[in-house]
Scaffold this active site. Structure first.
Site, short mmCIF file in Angstrom:
data_model
loop_
_atom_site.label_atom_id
_atom_site.label_comp_id
_atom_site.label_asym_id
_atom_site.label_seq_id
_atom_site.Cartn_x
_atom_site.Cartn_y
_atom_site.Cartn_z
N CYS A 33 25.33 9.19 31.68
CA CYS A 33 26.03 10.30 31.03
C CYS A 33 25.41 10.60 29.66
CB CYS A 33 27.50 9.94 30.88
SG CYS A 33 28.44 10.99 29.77
N CYS A 36 27.79 10.04 26.78
CA CYS A 36 27.96 8.60 26.55
C CYS A 36 26.78 8.04 25.76
CB CYS A 36 28.09 7.85 27.87
SG CYS A 36 29.49 8.38 28.88
#
Length: 109
Positions: A33, A36
């Site tokens: 991600c 992230c």
């Protein structure tokens, strides 16, 4: 245990999290991600000197019950827990201030 760089291979159950004592930060996300990855320096900075706070990185996604039990919709989501109870939450942190504020709430209890 301060900052953890890797996702837990076997995430805890909701029951185990609810029974935890002390300060815990659950971080929901995935290794791939982009949001992230961008948040990791902020999370590491926040937790690197916090030996009293356990950091658990949970790989989230469809069919992952722990994230669903916390109604996680966006990554990363950091849930700040004291004795298994949520006291703060930060979704997609973009500044250190949002994380600092949540940690302050957690530690002040």
């Amino acid at each position: 245990m301060p900052y953890t760089a890797l996702h837990s291979e076997t995430p805890p159950t909701r029951e185990a999290v609810d029974q935890r004592r002390g300060a815990t930060v659950l971080e929901f996300g995935t290794p791939w991600c982009g949001h992230c990855q961008r948040a990791q320096p902020l999370v590491e900075q926040l937790l690197r000197d916090q030996s009293q706070v356990e950091h658990i990185k949970v790989e989230d996604g469809p069919g992952r019950p722990l994230g669903r039990s916390y109604r996680v919709k966006l990554w990363p989501t950091l849930v700040f827990l004291k004795d298994g109870q949520e006291v703060a939450r930060v979704v997609r942190p973009e500044t250190a201030q949002a994380l600092d504020d949540a940690l302050a709430q957690l530690i002040s209890l």
